[in-house]
Design an enzyme around this catalytic site. Structure first.
Site, PDB file in Angstrom:
ATOM      1  N   TRP A  34       0.851  -1.201   0.000  1.00  0.00           N
ATOM      2  CA  TRP A  34       0.000   0.000   0.000  1.00  0.00           C
ATOM      3  C   TRP A  34       0.881   1.242   0.000  1.00  0.00           C
ATOM      4  CZ3 TRP A  34      -3.059  -4.104   0.629  1.00  0.00           C
ATOM      5  CH2 TRP A  34      -4.436  -3.970   0.420  1.00  0.00           C
ATOM      6  N   ASN A  35       0.445   2.247  -0.736  1.00  0.00           N
ATOM      7  CA  ASN A  35       1.220   3.457  -0.999  1.00  0.00           C
ATOM      8  C   ASN A  35       1.674   4.198   0.263  1.00  0.00           C
ATOM      9  OD1 ASN A  35       1.779   6.208  -1.644  1.00  0.00           O
ATOM     10  ND2 ASN A  35       0.556   6.146  -3.490  1.00  0.00           N
ATOM     11  N   TRP A  36       0.732   4.779   1.002  1.00  0.00           N
ATOM     12  CA  TRP A  36       1.202   5.622   2.123  1.00  0.00           C
ATOM     13  C   TRP A  36       1.692   4.794   3.293  1.00  0.00           C
ATOM     14  CZ3 TRP A  36      -2.300   9.143   5.572  1.00  0.00           C
ATOM     15  CH2 TRP A  36      -3.469   8.494   5.978  1.00  0.00           C
ATOM     16  N   TYR A  82      -7.866 -10.699  -0.168  1.00  0.00           N
ATOM     17  CA  TYR A  82      -8.282  -9.292  -0.208  1.00  0.00           C
ATOM     18  C   TYR A  82      -9.232  -9.060  -1.378  1.00  0.00           C
ATOM     19  CZ  TYR A  82      -8.093  -4.202  -0.693  1.00  0.00           C
ATOM     20  OH  TYR A  82      -8.427  -2.879  -0.793  1.00  0.00           O
ATOM     21  N   GLN A 102      -3.175   7.422  -3.217  1.00  0.00           N
ATOM     22  CA  GLN A 102      -3.283   7.631  -1.761  1.00  0.00           C
ATOM     23  C   GLN A 102      -2.421   8.821  -1.375  1.00  0.00           C
ATOM     24  OE1 GLN A 102      -2.284   4.012   0.422  1.00  0.00           O
ATOM     25  NE2 GLN A 102      -4.347   3.954   1.275  1.00  0.00           N
ATOM     26  N   GLY A 164      -7.291   7.589   2.277  1.00  0.00           N
ATOM     27  CA  GLY A 164      -6.708   6.771   3.334  1.00  0.00           C
ATOM     28  C   GLY A 164      -7.619   6.693   4.551  1.00  0.00           C
ATOM     29  N   ASP A 166     -11.090   5.720   4.757  1.00  0.00           N
ATOM     30  CA  ASP A 166     -12.159   5.167   3.920  1.00  0.00           C
ATOM     31  C   ASP A 166     -13.583   5.594   4.270  1.00  0.00           C
ATOM     32  OD1 ASP A 166      -9.785   3.872   3.627  1.00  0.00           O
ATOM     33  OD2 ASP A 166     -10.565   1.868   3.933  1.00  0.00           O
ATOM     34  N   GLU A 396      -3.840  -2.037  14.386  1.00  0.00           N
ATOM     35  CA  GLU A 396      -4.133  -1.133  13.274  1.00  0.00           C
ATOM     36  C   GLU A 396      -4.542   0.242  13.802  1.00  0.00           C
ATOM     37  OE1 GLU A 396      -7.162  -2.703  10.727  1.00  0.00           O
ATOM     38  OE2 GLU A 396      -6.681  -1.326   9.084  1.00  0.00           O
TER      39      GLU A 396
HETATM   40  C1  9YW Z   1      -8.280  -0.576   1.730  1.00  0.00           C
HETATM   41  C2  9YW Z   1      -3.729  -0.368   4.554  1.00  0.00           C
HETATM   42  C3  9YW Z   1      -4.900   0.543   4.253  1.00  0.00           C
HETATM   43  C4  9YW Z   1      -4.570   2.000   4.629  1.00  0.00           C
HETATM   44  C5  9YW Z   1      -5.809   2.886   4.600  1.00  0.00           C
HETATM   45  C6  9YW Z   1      -6.898   2.233   5.408  1.00  0.00           C
HETATM   46  C7  9YW Z   1      -7.186   0.856   4.850  1.00  0.00           C
HETATM   47  C8  9YW Z   1      -8.429  -0.179   3.158  1.00  0.00           C
HETATM   48  O1  9YW Z   1      -6.013   0.067   4.976  1.00  0.00           O
HETATM   49  O2  9YW Z   1      -7.605   0.913   3.531  1.00  0.00           O
HETATM   50  O3  9YW Z   1      -8.936  -1.579   1.400  1.00  0.00           O
HETATM   51  O4  9YW Z   1      -7.522   0.055   0.978  1.00  0.00           O
HETATM   52  O5  9YW Z   1      -8.042   3.018   5.418  1.00  0.00           O
HETATM   53  O6  9YW Z   1      -5.502   4.157   5.092  1.00  0.00           O
HETATM   54  O7  9YW Z   1      -3.620   2.496   3.759  1.00  0.00           O
HETATM   55  O8  9YW Z   1      -3.293  -0.218   5.870  1.00  0.00           O
END
Ligand code: 9YW
Length: 423
Positions: A34-36, A82, A102, A164, A166, A396
């Site tokens: 994941w990006n950020w 996922y 993101q 980020g 959601d 988390e």
């Molecule tokens: C998704 C991974 C990601 C974070 C986001 C968070 C959640 C869900 O999990 O996203 O399915 O992308 O909201 O900030 O980058 O930790």
């Protein structure tokens, strides 16, 4: 180097979530890059392994699109734990990726890693930074072209996942306009890993996937998406992070950039800072988003209203007001600045972005408070977060009213935040 009480455990989490030069946020729930998350994780690695910190950023850039966008997920290797996977996104990059982005923490991380490399005397660092600097600059150009075509000095999100945050209550009104119909069959996997009461609702997912279907039908072309988007919000959290990352790239450009690049970055920086400054609302003591569909302010209180501190130097009146507001949000809370304050009717202390405390958000807020002269408050907040991690684990997120650890456990960015905030 002094070691923090749980430093070994934090490093063990990063090792466990390593999939070969990149780190998954956590096993199973988020099994890709994941990006950020990766940008924060790189800053965590920089504490003890600068080479690995660079690798994290380099592997993320393998997913960068030709137009400059750095996607929110890079699907380096398949996993069936996922949803939505690469088949739903239907993008056409060399490495499969999602089609949205993101927050641009990447530029902040790059400066951080570069400075750690200089301090450690790491060989080859400048060359590695230069390559990543060019990638970051291309992504910032993408942001301004694709996501601020009206020249507001504010960049927009076209999907809540891009923020980020959601299921933040900030999106409720705008998201309610998005239909729940989808052409993609929804097969949620997240609620098989984490209690459904702590996750976004099914209806949220229907709208999230409606948006994915819409943008996929636009062939992931930024101009077509901008025109078709039923959800379009000029987001102060996103803009502030981009502005701050731009300032960090400006610092790198002093030694690594060309004159043209320096000029371009300072023009971007001015444009974003002016756009952000306009979003201050003295009656609310925070910054607010602009809904570009209704053309109205979004006044719902969320953590995003404080993030512009990372990019702006406030005047005395603003500083006093925002500190008082942060203190109000902290009142009665056990840990950190919550994602939604307890006095808001939308507050749910255990449901994802509707109340819980996120370590990385507190990292940003504290960084911004410190830049604006509130060292003692920043330190106090950081300590509550570090203590919550030490007692509840690398979760988390945390219930702000009790400090209980929630969501996925063994989270990479919580481990990174611990190592950075604990110092
Ligand atoms: C998704 C991974 C990601 C974070 C986001 C968070 C959640 C869900 O999990 O996203 O399915 O992308 O909201 O900030 O980058 O930790």
């Amino acid at each position: 180097m002094t070691m923090l009480p749980k430093e070994d455990a934090a490093r063990a989490i990063l090792a466990r979530n390593d999939r070969g030069g990149y780190t998954v946020p956590t096993d199973r729930l988020y099994p890709f890059q994941w990006n950020w998350d990766s940008a924060f994780v790189a800053m965590g690695f920089a504490v003890f392994d600068v080479d690995r910190a660079y690798r994290e950023l380099e592997r993320l850039i393998e997913g960068q699109w030709d137009d400059g966008m750095i996607p929110h997920i890079v699907f380096h290797a398949p996993s069936d734990t996922y949803f939505p996977g690469p088949d739903v996104w239907g993008t056409r990059h060399r490495v499969p990726t999602s089609g949205i982005t993101q927050p641009a923490v990447f530029g902040m991380a790059l400066r951080h890693v570069h400075e750690a490399a200089l301090a450690a005397g790491t060989a080859g660092a400048t060359e590695r930074t230069k390559v990543l600097f060019k990638a970051a600059l291309r992504s910032h150009r993408w942001w301004l072209n694709a996501r601020d075509p009206e020249g507001l000095g504010l960049v927009s999100i076209l999907h809540p996942w891009e923020s980020g945050s959601d299921n933040s209550p900030a999106w409720d009104e705008a998201l309610a306009r998005v239909p729940t119909t989808t052409t993609t069959a929804i097969r949620r996997k997240d609620t098989g890993h984490v209690d459904a009461s702590m996750r976004p609702r099914d209806e949220d997912y229907q709208r999230f996937i409606h948006l994915v279907d819409t943008y996929r039908d636009c062939g992931w072309d930024p101009t077509r998406q901008w025109e078709a988007a039923p959800f379009k919000i000029a987001d102060v959290q996103m803009t502030a992070i981009l502005a701050r990352a731009t300032a960090d790239l400006m610092r790198l450009a002093e030694t690594l950039g060309t004159d043209e690049e320096k000029d371009e970055l300072s023009r971007m920086h001015e444009r974003l800072r002016a756009g952000l400054a306009d979003r201050w609302r003295p009656d609310l003591s925070r910054f607010v988003n602009l809904d570009l569909i209704s053309r109205r302010d979004i006044e719902t209180p969320t953590q995003a209203g404080f993030i512009p501190l990372v990019a702006l130097t406030l005047d005395d009146a603003q500083r006093t007001a925002i500190v008082a507001e942060v203190e109000r949000w902290l009142s009665g809370m056990f840990v950190g600045v919550p994602s939604t304050p307890s006095f808001s009717p939308t507050f749910e202390p255990k449901r994802y972005w509707r109340g819980p405390v996120w370590a990385v958000i507190n990292w940003l807020i504290c960084d911004g408070l410190r830049l604006n002269g509130s060292e003692a408050l920043a330190r106090r907040i950081e300590q509550t977060v570090v203590q919550a991690i030490e007692s509840a684990g690398f979760c988390e997120y945390f219930d702000p009213t009790t400090g209980e650890g929630l969501g996925g456990d063994t989270f990479s960015w919580t481990a990174a935040a611990y190592m950075v905030l604990g110092r």
